[in-house]
Structure formats: structure tokens, C-alpha cells
Design a protein around this motif. Structure first.
Motif, PDB file in Angstrom:
ATOM      1  N   PRO A 160       0.809  -1.229   0.000  1.00  0.00           N
ATOM      2  CA  PRO A 160       0.000   0.000   0.000  1.00  0.00           C
ATOM      3  C   PRO A 160       0.839   1.274   0.000  1.00  0.00           C
ATOM      4  O   PRO A 160       0.338   2.349  -0.312  1.00  0.00           O
ATOM      5  CB  PRO A 160      -0.818  -0.132   1.294  1.00  0.00           C
ATOM      6  CG  PRO A 160       0.005  -1.025   2.176  1.00  0.00           C
ATOM      7  CD  PRO A 160       0.668  -1.988   1.252  1.00  0.00           C
ATOM      8  N   ASP A 161       2.113   1.141   0.350  1.00  0.00           N
ATOM      9  CA  ASP A 161       2.978   2.323   0.400  1.00  0.00           C
ATOM     10  C   ASP A 161       3.714   2.564  -0.909  1.00  0.00           C
ATOM     11  O   ASP A 161       4.508   3.514  -1.000  1.00  0.00           O
ATOM     12  CB  ASP A 161       4.006   2.166   1.526  1.00  0.00           C
ATOM     13  CG  ASP A 161       3.349   2.062   2.896  1.00  0.00           C
ATOM     14  OD1 ASP A 161       2.291   2.702   3.087  1.00  0.00           O
ATOM     15  OD2 ASP A 161       3.892   1.341   3.756  1.00  0.00           O
ATOM     16  N   ALA A 162       3.509   1.702  -1.911  1.00  0.00           N
ATOM     17  CA  ALA A 162       4.286   1.794  -3.145  1.00  0.00           C
ATOM     18  C   ALA A 162       4.121   3.154  -3.813  1.00  0.00           C
ATOM     19  O   ALA A 162       5.105   3.768  -4.248  1.00  0.00           O
ATOM     20  CB  ALA A 162       3.878   0.676  -4.106  1.00  0.00           C
ATOM     21  N   GLN A 163       2.866   3.643  -3.917  1.00  0.00           N
ATOM     22  CA  GLN A 163       2.645   4.914  -4.588  1.00  0.00           C
ATOM     23  C   GLN A 163       3.285   6.066  -3.813  1.00  0.00           C
ATOM     24  O   GLN A 163       3.868   6.977  -4.403  1.00  0.00           O
ATOM     25  CB  GLN A 163       1.140   5.176  -4.761  1.00  0.00           C
ATOM     26  CG  GLN A 163       0.820   6.409  -5.606  1.00  0.00           C
ATOM     27  CD  GLN A 163       1.437   6.350  -6.999  1.00  0.00           C
ATOM     28  OE1 GLN A 163       1.328   5.336  -7.691  1.00  0.00           O
ATOM     29  NE2 GLN A 163       2.107   7.422  -7.408  1.00  0.00           N
ATOM     30  N   ALA A 164       3.195   6.007  -2.477  1.00  0.00           N
ATOM     31  CA  ALA A 164       3.804   7.062  -1.654  1.00  0.00           C
ATOM     32  C   ALA A 164       5.317   7.070  -1.824  1.00  0.00           C
ATOM     33  O   ALA A 164       5.946   8.135  -1.903  1.00  0.00           O
ATOM     34  CB  ALA A 164       3.425   6.869  -0.185  1.00  0.00           C
TER      35      ALA A 164
END
Length: 635
Positions: free
Chosen positions: A568-572
């Protein structure tokens, strides 16, 4: 050629903020004066001069920041070893280049924006939290600025910010670059590892024999060196040395007991909290709710927007509570009082504990009082001898004569940094030992416990080999560490050979840990520094030995995994990477633009003025120091 983007210079992206801050929190000594004569600037970029006070303030601010970071006072000479003066001057040159370009372009901000910045600055706020004209003028006066000069600096800084934003904004990072970095960062590894320690060696370490220790010492004398030292002679007078000269009489002890009455005779006290209300009716309603079980005292505190620490009065006596004291001390056990009137208004007071009165008779306190009286008298006796000792030294007396003819005790020590026994444990002695030179004459100095001392440097002792007897413990420790390291390497090599010959790491009789989905930024407890970097360099099926302090780790890489697509943190992370790249490219563009402006406008530096500023930091005793910044087009 117009405004070309040429060779990259060195300008801080925080220049504008730093420029404002140095005007506000710059040095008190430099801010209120200039350097006299006709020298008002250290240099010029185009038509913009770099004021001497501005350079002094920026340099002083940098020294203060370095001192705060290191926890010790940093001198200009020390800072110059790291090029701090050149960095500061280059920063001001870059700022002046931007200001010169602003002037050429006619960039500025309106009066309304200047007014807003002044009125909202926390540096100019009074006790009410709003703008205070007196605080504004006083702050500027302390740093040698008029309101007009400061407001002009705001215009200059804001205009420079506009120019910087115009140059560095609108830059985007290549999408593929961010994706490649994200893939690299997100890669994972599955691996198995075991560790070998002194307790899991294939055979226990043998104890070193005396000949082995002697041989090891002789082969490694460079590891057992005594540090360079100062051979010092000192004369020392501690209050403890004259304690037997102190006479303590009964009347003095009783007078001291009376002075300490508040310590030895404590009245009954209570640990209390006070919750104040606007009206008595509100206090009565709150108490009713507490007694009915509708709420608690703690909840009533929270409902008022307070914390227990806000209302805590600590331990108090009845007299501390004025009119409320009688009600509070009427409680025979912890609880909440009826509403009472206090100096702050109606209140509920909660008693958390009852502390009984305590009285210590004179006879029980006698020993403590006697020690305190004697110690204080001994310190005064030592202090009374300072003038006499100074006179003796001034008259030519040696430390040896002081030791023979006065209460001072003579001693000698080979002092080096890190000693902490006897007189060398005192910070003031260490400071004196650090600064003393062969040419210095002894003088009476004081220690923080009331002792006095004087010292003399006899000779400087260079670094030299220690004796075997003195270094014996260190030799044993070093021999054991070396033997352990050799055995660990031998056992690790044997295990690695078995794995490379087809044995499974889990079949070798050691406890094995299996790690899965480990990323580059993970932390694996019990592994050496750099272990994961070594793991990520392996191909599946390969193994390694990683050495730690007193242990080794053997690992086999089982599987290489791409980054987790469900993270879930990939885009951030991708956005953070792209932002960092964009900011870096923007800063490069700004650096190149600043360098081009400096080259086009031309730079002139006044080395005499720069040296004059440096002399203010060194008391004028240092030789002229070159700035080492070329003139006319910085690269």
C-alpha cells in the motif's frame, strides 16, 4: 549571451530563510557595531555589496550552529579547517547575485506583504501573542537595524524567493527513473542463516600460557602504547585535608539545627489536586455528579480541558492552602472535599495521600549537622588561604615549598585525556592540565568542591610502549579476541565448504533462522553491519560468511523476489522518489543559474575586509586568512 545556465555553483536552497534568520538571531556583539573606517563591505556582485556586518553575522551564526551540534565551542580556526568561512561567503555571494538580478528585473513585493510578514513574525510578539511595536524596535536595535533597513531586507528576500521559484519550478522527474528506483528499493530476499559464537565453536578456546602472552605483547607493541602525556607537578589543598583542624561546638550545631528547622520538623501535609470552577453552583453540581457515580474526578478534570498535572499542587501544609486548609485537613482519609472558596475561585480539592508530621530531634540530627558544619567550615578555611598562597607563588615560592610549608599536598601525575582518579577527576583540573604550557607560572585555581590547586608542567612525554606487567590485562583480552577471531574464521570456512559441497545449511547441527520477504531497509537482529547489503549481492543458491564483533554469520540465499505489487505504500514511495529527483534537478538548475549570474555580473572581494572580520573572532591575533574564493566567475 543573455541569461545562460552555466557552471554549477554552491548556493543553499535555504538561502532566503537563512538571510532572514541571521538578521533576527545574529550575534549581539557584531550586530550592534560595524568594523570602522571606510570598510563597509567584504565584496560586491554586480551593483550589490555584501556588508561586513552581514558577513560577520552569518559567520557567527554558523559557528553557533556548529557549537550546538557538537556540544563544544567551535573557534573560527577550527571551522576554517572544514571550509565554513568559504561556504558562508559563497552563500552570501549567491544571494547577492540573485539580489542583483532582482534589481535588474525590477522584482519586488508590495507594502501589504511586508506588513503581513512583520505583524506575524513571532520575534516581534508581546506577552499577549500579538505584534508589539516596542518589541519590534528593541529587537532591531539590538542587531543594529532600523525598521526601514529590516523591511527592505524582507523585500529583497521575498523577491529572491520569487526568482528562485521561477527558475526551479516546473521541473518533472522522468517517470521511468522513479519506477526503476522503486523496483530496486522494493526487491525482497528469502534466506537462511546461522551464527557461530564463542559458545558454539567446534572446540573451546585454550587458555594462553605466559610465554604466549609475552610473545603476543612483543609482536604487537603498537597495540599497547601509553598515550602522549604531560608530566605535571601539583600542590593541592582539599577541605578534607584540614577537617581535623575544625572545632565544632554545641552552640554552632544548635544554631544550624534551628536554621534547618523546616527540614527536621515537617508539619502534617497532604498530596492534593485543585479543580477550580467559575461559580460555586458549578462546583456543587460537579461534586454531586461525582458522588452519584455519574462521573469521576478525573473525568471532570478532562471535561474542563485540563490534565491532572495542570491541577496538581503537590504536597502542601495547611497554611499553604489559606482558607481552604481547614476543610482539606479535616479529611481523615483520601477523598474529595466539599466545594471551598480559594484565591482562584470555588474549587473541589482532592486529597490523594496524607503525610504525617515528622520531627527529627536534635540528638538524632547531630551527626549529620556536625558533618555539614565541619565541611562548610573546612571550605571556608581553604578559601581563606587563597590570598596567602597567591602571595607565596608571586614571591617566587615553588610548588615543592608550598607542599612543605603549608597545608597543601604535593603530587605528580603523567596526565593524558581520559584520566579520572584523584585530582585528575575534577573537570577544572583537566581544563588547566589541557591548557598549561612549559612557560606558564603556577597560580592558585579552584575546584568545584572548594579545593584549591596549582600546577606546573615539567615535560611533555611522547607516546611510548607500555610495560608488559602494566598492560597484562589488555594483552590477555587482545590475545583471547585474536584467538576467537581465528577460530571463528576456521569454523566458518569449514561450514561454508560443506554448504558449497551440497550440504543443507539446516543439516549442520546449528540453529538456523529462515527469513522471508526481507527488503533492503530491514533490520535483522544478531547480524553484523552491512549483512543485508551482502545478502542482496548474492545469487540464489550462493552462500556467504559475514564477520561480526566476536561472532560470524553464515547465510544462504534461497530466493529473489520482486517488489510487492500489493504494497500500500508503493505509490507514496514512488511519489517521494519523484519529488526528490525533481527537487534535485531544480536545485541543480538554480545552482547553474546562480553561477551564470555571478559570472555575468562579476565578483569583487576585499580580502582586507574579510580578514578584518576574521580578526574580530580571533581577537586580532591571527594572521590574515585567505578566503580561497576566486574572483570573477565562480565555478
Amino acid at each position: 549571451m543573455g541569461r545562460v545556465m552555466a557552471a554549477k555553483g554552491q548556493i543553499s536552497k535555504f538561502f532566503v530563510g537563512a538571510l532572514m534568520l541571521l538578521l533576527i538571531i545574529g550575534l549581539a556583539g557584531f550586530g550592534s557595531s560595524n568594523f570602522g573606517g571606510q570598510t563597509q563591505s567584504v565584496g560586491q556582485v554586480g551593483d550589490v555589496e555584501i556588508d561586513t556586518n552581514q558577513y560577520a553575522q552569518a559567520l557567527n551564526q554558523e559557528l553557533q550552529a556548529l557549537s550546538a551540534q557538537t556540544g563544544q565551542n567551535i573557534s573560527l580556526a577550527q571551522a576554517q579547517q572544514f571550509g565554513v568561512d568559504r561556504v558562508v561567503l559563497q552563500r552570501l555571494i549567491s544571494g547577492a547575485a540573485l539580489e542583483n538580478e532582482n534589481n535588474n528585473l525590477g522584482l519586488s513585493i508590495g507594502d501589504a506583504e511586508v506588513q503581513r510578514q512583520v505583524l506575524t513574525s513571532p520575534n516581534f510578539q508581546g506577552l499577549s501573542g500579538s505584534f508589539d511595536r516596542d518589541a519590534y524596535e528593541f529587537t532591531l536595535e539590538r542587531i543594529g537595524l532600523t525598521p526601514e533597513e529590516y523591511e527592505n531586507s524582507l523585500r529583497t528576500g521575498a523577491a529572491a524567493s520569487i526568482l528562485q521559484i521561477a527558475v526551479s519550478s516546473g521541473i518533472f522527474a522522468p517517470v521511468t527513473y522513479g519506477d526503476v528506483l522503486l523496483k530496486f528499493i522494493g526487491e525482497r530476499r528469502n534466506f537462511s542463516w546461522l551464527d557461530i559464537t564463542a559458545s558454539t565453536l567446534s572446540s573451546p578456546l585454550a587458555q594462553a600460557s605466559e610465554p604466549q602472552l609475552q610473545s603476543y605483547f612483543e609482536s604487537n607493541t603498537e597495540d599497547f602504547m601509553l598515550p602522549a602525556a604531560k608530566r605535571l607537578t601539583y600542590a593541592w589543598l582539599s577541605p578534607e585535608f584540614v577537617m581535623d583542624q575544625i572545632e565544632v561546638n554545641e552552640d554552632s550545631l544548635r544554631a544550624l539545627y534551628d536554621e534547618r528547622s523546616a527540614i527536621y520538623n515537617l508539619p502534617e501535609r497532604r498530596l492534593v489536586e485543585r479543580l477550580v470552577f467559575a461559580t460555586m453552583a458549578e462546583a456543587e453540581a460537579a461534586l454531586a455528579d461525582i458522588r452519584a457515580g455519574n462521573t469521576s474526578f478525573d473525568d471532570a478534570v478532562t471535561a474542563r480541558g485540563l490534565t491532572l498535572s495542570d491541577i496538581d499542587l503537590g504536597d502542601v501544609s495547611q497554611s499553604d492552602l489559606d482558607d481552604a486548609g481547614e476543610v482539606v485537613f479535616a479529611l481523615s482519609e483520601p477523598g474529595v472535599t466539599e466545594p471551598v472558596e480559594t484565591l482562584l475561585g470555588p474549587a473541589l480539592i482532592r486529597v490523594n495521600a496524607i503525610l504525617s508530621a515528622r520531627s527529627t530531634p536534635f540528638e538524632d540530627a547531630r551527626a549529620e549537622l556536625q558533618d555539614e558544619f565541619a565541611a562548610d567550615a573546612a571550605r571556608r578555611l581553604v578559601a581563606d588561604q587563597i590570598a596567602e598562597m597567591d602571595d607565596l607563588l608571586a614571591g617566587g615560592a615553588t610548588l615543592e615549598e608550598l607542599g612543605a610549608e603549608t597545608d597543601m599536598q604535593l603530587g605528580q601525575v603523567d596526565w593524558s585525556e581520559g584520566q579520572s582518579d584523584g585530582i585528575t577527576a575534577y573537570a577544572d583540573f583537566q581544563d588547566a592540565a589541557r591548557l598549561v604550557t612549559i612557560e606558564d607560572f603556577p597560580e592558585i585555581l579552584q575546584l568545584d568542591d572548594g579545593s584549591i590547586f596549582a600546577l606546573r608542567l615539567n615535560e611533555l612525554i611522547p607516546e611510548r610502549p607500555d610495560s608488559f606487567d602494566n598492560a597484562r590485562d589488555a594483552v590477555i583480552n587482545a590475545w583471547n579476541a585474536n584467538a576467537l577471531s581465528e577460530q571463528l574464521q576456521a569454523d566458518s570456512a569449514a561450514i561454508l565448504a560443506q554448504i558449497e559441497n551440497g550440504a543443507s545449511i539446516s543439516s549442520l547441527g546449528h540453529a538456523v533462522t529462515v527469513q522471508t520477504h526481507i527488503t533492503r531497509d530491514a533490520f535483522i537482529e544478531g547480524t553484523p553491519p552491512g549483512f543485508l547489503e551482502q545478502i542482496f549481492a548474492l545469487e540464489p543458491g550462493e552462500s556467504l560468511v559475514s564477520e561480526g564483533d566476536g561472532y560470524t554469520v553464515i547465510a544462504t540465499l534461497n530466493q529473489v523476489l520482486d517488489s510487492d505489487p500489493q504494497n500500500p505504500d508503493a505509490q507514496a514511495i514512488r511519489d517521494a522518489i519523484n519529488d526528490g529527483i525533481r527537487q534535485g534537478i531544480g536545485q541543480d538548475a538554480l545552482d547553474a543559474f546562480s553561477s551564470a549570474l555571478q559570472f555575468e555580473a562579476g565578483i569583487s572581494l576585499d580580502q582586507a575586509a574579510i580578514n578584518a572580520v576574521h580578526a574580530q573572532f580571533t581577537g586580532g591575533s591571527s594572521a590574515p586568512i585567505q578566503s580561497s574564493i576566486p574572483v570573477g566567475g565562480l565555478n
